[in-house]
Motif scaffolding. Structure first.
Motif, PDB file in Angstrom:
ATOM      1  N   PHE A 262       0.866  -1.177   0.000  1.00 47.27           N
ATOM      2  CA  PHE A 262       0.000   0.000   0.000  1.00 47.27           C
ATOM      3  C   PHE A 262       0.903   1.227   0.000  1.00 47.27           C
ATOM      4  O   PHE A 262       1.603   1.491   0.972  1.00 47.27           O
ATOM      5  N   LYS A 263       0.925   1.962  -1.127  1.00 51.45           N
ATOM      6  CA  LYS A 263       1.644   3.240  -1.167  1.00 51.45           C
ATOM      7  C   LYS A 263       0.735   4.262  -0.520  1.00 51.45           C
ATOM      8  O   LYS A 263      -0.302   4.628  -1.044  1.00 51.45           O
ATOM      9  N   LEU A 264       1.114   4.706   0.678  1.00 52.32           N
ATOM     10  CA  LEU A 264       0.244   5.546   1.481  1.00 52.32           C
ATOM     11  C   LEU A 264      -0.040   6.875   0.794  1.00 52.32           C
ATOM     12  O   LEU A 264       0.850   7.471   0.181  1.00 52.32           O
ATOM     13  N   PRO A 265      -1.288   7.355   0.906  1.00 56.52           N
ATOM     14  CA  PRO A 265      -1.651   8.588   0.205  1.00 56.52           C
ATOM     15  C   PRO A 265      -1.014   9.830   0.822  1.00 56.52           C
ATOM     16  O   PRO A 265      -0.762   9.897   2.027  1.00 56.52           O
ATOM     17  N   HIS A 266      -0.753  10.802  -0.034  1.00 60.81           N
ATOM     18  CA  HIS A 266      -0.249  12.119   0.341  1.00 60.81           C
ATOM     19  C   HIS A 266       0.974  12.036   1.247  1.00 60.81           C
ATOM     20  O   HIS A 266       1.070  12.732   2.256  1.00 60.81           O
ATOM     21  N   HIS A 267       1.907  11.156   0.863  1.00 59.97           N
ATOM     22  CA  HIS A 267       3.203  11.088   1.534  1.00 59.97           C
ATOM     23  C   HIS A 267       3.049  10.808   3.025  1.00 59.97           C
ATOM     24  O   HIS A 267       3.827  11.289   3.850  1.00 59.97           O
ATOM     25  N   ALA A 268       2.028  10.000   3.349  1.00 55.50           N
ATOM     26  CA  ALA A 268       1.714   9.633   4.735  1.00 55.50           C
ATOM     27  C   ALA A 268       1.368  10.853   5.574  1.00 55.50           C
ATOM     28  O   ALA A 268       1.922  11.085   6.648  1.00 55.50           O
ATOM     29  N   SER A 269       0.424  11.632   5.068  1.00 55.72           N
ATOM     30  CA  SER A 269      -0.117  12.777   5.805  1.00 55.72           C
ATOM     31  C   SER A 269      -1.220  12.289   6.735  1.00 55.72           C
ATOM     32  O   SER A 269      -2.034  11.426   6.372  1.00 55.72           O
ATOM     33  N   LYS A 270      -1.277  12.867   7.920  1.00 55.10           N
ATOM     34  CA  LYS A 270      -2.287  12.458   8.900  1.00 55.10           C
ATOM     35  C   LYS A 270      -3.698  12.815   8.453  1.00 55.10           C
ATOM     36  O   LYS A 270      -4.674  12.215   8.928  1.00 55.10           O
ATOM     37  N   GLY A 271      -3.838  13.759   7.529  1.00 58.64           N
ATOM     38  CA  GLY A 271      -5.158  14.106   7.025  1.00 58.64           C
ATOM     39  C   GLY A 271      -5.686  13.139   5.997  1.00 58.64           C
ATOM     40  O   GLY A 271      -6.868  13.192   5.636  1.00 58.64           O
ATOM     41  N   ASN A 272      -4.834  12.243   5.511  1.00 56.57           N
ATOM     42  CA  ASN A 272      -5.218  11.285   4.467  1.00 56.57           C
ATOM     43  C   ASN A 272      -5.147   9.835   4.930  1.00 56.57           C
ATOM     44  O   ASN A 272      -5.920   8.995   4.469  1.00 56.57           O
ATOM     45  N   VAL A 273      -4.178   9.524   5.798  1.00 59.31           N
ATOM     46  CA  VAL A 273      -4.016   8.152   6.294  1.00 59.31           C
ATOM     47  C   VAL A 273      -4.915   7.989   7.513  1.00 59.31           C
ATOM     48  O   VAL A 273      -4.541   8.321   8.641  1.00 59.31           O
ATOM     49  N   LEU A 274      -6.119   7.494   7.276  1.00 59.41           N
ATOM     50  CA  LEU A 274      -7.144   7.381   8.307  1.00 59.41           C
ATOM     51  C   LEU A 274      -7.296   5.930   8.744  1.00 59.41           C
ATOM     52  O   LEU A 274      -7.024   4.999   7.983  1.00 59.41           O
ATOM     53  N   GLY A 275      -7.754   5.747   9.968  1.00 62.16           N
ATOM     54  CA  GLY A 275      -7.917   4.394  10.491  1.00 62.16           C
ATOM     55  C   GLY A 275      -8.839   3.548   9.648  1.00 62.16           C
ATOM     56  O   GLY A 275      -8.558   2.372   9.379  1.00 62.16           O
ATOM     57  N   ALA A 276      -9.953   4.126   9.212  1.00 62.12           N
ATOM     58  CA  ALA A 276     -10.909   3.369   8.395  1.00 62.12           C
ATOM     59  C   ALA A 276     -10.297   2.931   7.071  1.00 62.12           C
ATOM     60  O   ALA A 276     -10.587   1.837   6.570  1.00 62.12           O
ATOM     61  N   LEU A 277      -9.445   3.765   6.508  1.00 61.75           N
ATOM     62  CA  LEU A 277      -8.759   3.410   5.266  1.00 61.75           C
ATOM     63  C   LEU A 277      -7.849   2.207   5.477  1.00 61.75           C
ATOM     64  O   LEU A 277      -7.853   1.256   4.682  1.00 61.75           O
ATOM     65  N   LEU A 278      -7.073   2.226   6.536  1.00 60.93           N
ATOM     66  CA  LEU A 278      -6.144   1.131   6.797  1.00 60.93           C
ATOM     67  C   LEU A 278      -6.885  -0.170   7.096  1.00 60.93           C
ATOM     68  O   LEU A 278      -6.431  -1.249   6.706  1.00 60.93           O
ATOM     69  N   ARG A 279      -8.026  -0.068   7.753  1.00 59.79           N
ATOM     70  CA  ARG A 279      -8.799  -1.284   8.037  1.00 59.79           C
ATOM     71  C   ARG A 279      -9.426  -1.863   6.778  1.00 59.79           C
ATOM     72  O   ARG A 279      -9.659  -3.077   6.697  1.00 59.79           O
ATOM     73  N   ALA A 280      -9.696  -1.002   5.797  1.00 59.35           N
ATOM     74  CA  ALA A 280     -10.323  -1.483   4.560  1.00 59.35           C
ATOM     75  C   ALA A 280      -9.395  -2.380   3.757  1.00 59.35           C
ATOM     76  O   ALA A 280      -9.859  -3.289   3.056  1.00 59.35           O
ATOM     77  N   ALA A 281      -8.081  -2.132   3.839  1.00 63.67           N
ATOM     78  CA  ALA A 281      -7.119  -2.894   3.031  1.00 63.67           C
ATOM     79  C   ALA A 281      -5.846  -3.142   3.837  1.00 63.67           C
ATOM     80  O   ALA A 281      -4.822  -2.488   3.616  1.00 63.67           O
ATOM     81  N   PRO A 282      -5.878  -4.064   4.784  1.00 64.79           N
ATOM     82  CA  PRO A 282      -4.657  -4.381   5.545  1.00 64.79           C
ATOM     83  C   PRO A 282      -3.567  -4.907   4.620  1.00 64.79           C
ATOM     84  O   PRO A 282      -3.845  -5.703   3.718  1.00 64.79           O
ATOM     85  N   ALA A 283      -2.338  -4.445   4.831  1.00 62.52           N
ATOM     86  CA  ALA A 283      -1.248  -4.757   3.896  1.00 62.52           C
ATOM     87  C   ALA A 283      -0.062  -5.390   4.612  1.00 62.52           C
ATOM     88  O   ALA A 283       0.131  -5.225   5.827  1.00 62.52           O
ATOM     89  N   ARG A 284       0.754  -6.071   3.827  1.00 62.72           N
ATOM     90  CA  ARG A 284       2.017  -6.619   4.334  1.00 62.72           C
ATOM     91  C   ARG A 284       3.117  -5.567   4.313  1.00 62.72           C
ATOM     92  O   ARG A 284       4.044  -5.616   5.109  1.00 62.72           O
ATOM     93  N   HIS A 285       3.002  -4.637   3.364  1.00 65.00           N
ATOM     94  CA  HIS A 285       4.036  -3.609   3.193  1.00 65.00           C
ATOM     95  C   HIS A 285       3.357  -2.253   3.004  1.00 65.00           C
ATOM     96  O   HIS A 285       2.353  -2.149   2.285  1.00 65.00           O
ATOM     97  N   TYR A 286       3.937  -1.217   3.627  1.00 68.17           N
ATOM     98  CA  TYR A 286       3.449   0.148   3.479  1.00 68.17           C
ATOM     99  C   TYR A 286       4.591   1.015   2.966  1.00 68.17           C
ATOM    100  O   TYR A 286       5.673   1.044   3.556  1.00 68.17           O
ATOM    101  N   LEU A 287       4.328   1.712   1.852  1.00 64.99           N
ATOM    102  CA  LEU A 287       5.356   2.497   1.181  1.00 64.99           C
ATOM    103  C   LEU A 287       5.122   3.980   1.425  1.00 64.99           C
ATOM    104  O   LEU A 287       3.989   4.474   1.320  1.00 64.99           O
ATOM    105  N   VAL A 288       6.208   4.695   1.726  1.00 67.77           N
ATOM    106  CA  VAL A 288       6.149   6.133   1.995  1.00 67.77           C
ATOM    107  C   VAL A 288       7.085   6.836   1.026  1.00 67.77           C
ATOM    108  O   VAL A 288       8.279   6.511   0.954  1.00 67.77           O
ATOM    109  N   SER A 289       6.543   7.817   0.296  1.00 69.04           N
ATOM    110  CA  SER A 289       7.323   8.543  -0.709  1.00 69.04           C
ATOM    111  C   SER A 289       7.455  10.004  -0.300  1.00 69.04           C
ATOM    112  O   SER A 289       6.540  10.801  -0.527  1.00 69.04           O
TER     113      SER A 289
END
Length: 359
Positions: A262-289
């Protein structure tokens, strides 16, 4: 290990520049370029593209996720280069694709891609949104998604934007283009690093949602190939992206949609990386750009939500090692929350991740 999806998160400073490859036989891999980072990223991207094998430099899809300087800056010289001639289709929502703007026309009679990005004429005719019959890349209304067939390639699902977000962009198009052309924004101020001794409280911090009209129009995708799944979150709104993922899961008779990366949205901004989003698609790897040099991303609040909500043994992948990201590799922190942190072996290549094929 047989690789299903290979993703490179190039070091594009505060922006995004991603190269995704999916093997196929016979012949070269299916290939997607996602954004070009800010203008200074182009020499690095050009160097990377020059290493593609002679006779196998085709890029099946090049995605310009949205109008923002840290995503389109490097795409402008790319469009003027010989590499643009090897692109099968460009996915980008220009002014002619926006609903209720009064200028909706067929692409052939409307802007060229370069003109749409720059707000000025110029550039050759290029294939543009062919997979969408020349129309917009969108999901319909909230809770929708769009599946895109590819020839001998991966299964692609569009998760963002909705028509409502494109309509909002239509109202703000001229100002959005002006901001993108201005380029470098003001820095957010000194980066003050707080201790990470209470990750739970960090994750529970109330945060405002991303208000950016441009970010809300981001093209976010689910790429699936040979049993592996990758979410490319662009700068999409967490609510839109999460709702789209939930809709895909529901259509498949699932409660959630587990993915490999999961390439996290908006460079892993707290306004975009929400708990409900992460629960919708649990991942093995999280990418931060991001290198965090303008807005001090990734936000600690966002990463706290990730490490608390991720499956046990999940991995964080950063395309830069900075004072901000290195803190998340603390051995005690990793052991306590059962995750790992990874940084580029070569700072000039960014993060490289290969997802294995699954039966």
């Amino acid at each position: 290990m047989t690789t299903a999806i290979r993703i490179e998160v190039l070091p594009a400073r505060q922006g995004d520049c991603l190269l995704v490859e999916c093997p196929r036989e016979p012949g070269p891999p299916w290939r997607m370029l996602v954004d070009g980072g800010p203008p200074a990223t182009w020499p690095l991207l050009e160097q990377r593209l020059s290493r593609l094998p002679s006779g196998g430099r085709d890029i099946d899809v090049a995605v310009v996720t949205h109008i923002d300087s840290d995503h389109i800056g490097g795409m402008i010289p790319f469009l003027r280069s010989e590499y643009a001639e090897h692109v099968g289709d460009f996915w980008f929502n220009g002014r002619t694709h926006l609903p209720r703007t009064g200028v909706r026309r067929g692409v052939a009679q409307g802007e060229r891609l370069m003109a749409a990005l720059l707000g000025e004429p110029g550039g050759p005719e290029l294939p543009w949104n062919r997979a969408f019959a020349g129309g917009p890349v969108e999901t319909g209304y909230d809770g929708g998604f769009t599946e895109v067939p590819t020839r001998d390639g991966p299964r692609i699902t569009v998760l963002s934007p909705t028509l409502i977000r494109l309509q909002s962009l239509g109202h703000a198009w001229s100002e959005t283009v002006r901001k993108a052309r201005r380029g470098r924004a003001e820095e957010a101020g000194p980066d003050i690093l707080e201790p990470l001794d209470d990750v739970v409280s960090l994750s529970e911090e109330k945060t405002s949602k991303d208000p950016s009209v441009a970010n809300g129009s981001s093209i976010a995708l689910l790429v699936e190939h040979r049993g592996a799944g990758l979410v490319l979150g662009a700068d999409a709104f967490g609510t839109v992206l999460g709702t789209g993922l939930q809709a895909v899961a529901g259509a498949r008779g699932l409660d959630t949609l587990p993915v490999d990366a999961f390439k996290l949205p908006h460079h892993a901004s707290k306004g975009n990386v929400l708990g409900a989003l992460l629960r919708a698609a649990p991942a093995r790897h999280y990418l931060v750009s991001t290198n965090g040099d303008l807005y001090h991303h990734p936000d600690d609040v966002a990463l706290a939500r990730v490490v608390l909500g991720a499956p046990s043994g999940a991995a964080l992948w950063f395309n830069y090692r900075t004072d901000r990201t290195a803190r998340w590799a603390d051995a005690q922190l990793c052991e306590k929350y059962r995750y790992t942190a990874h940084f580029p072996e070569d700072p000039g290549t960014g993060a490289v991740l290969e997802l294995p094929a699954r039966s």
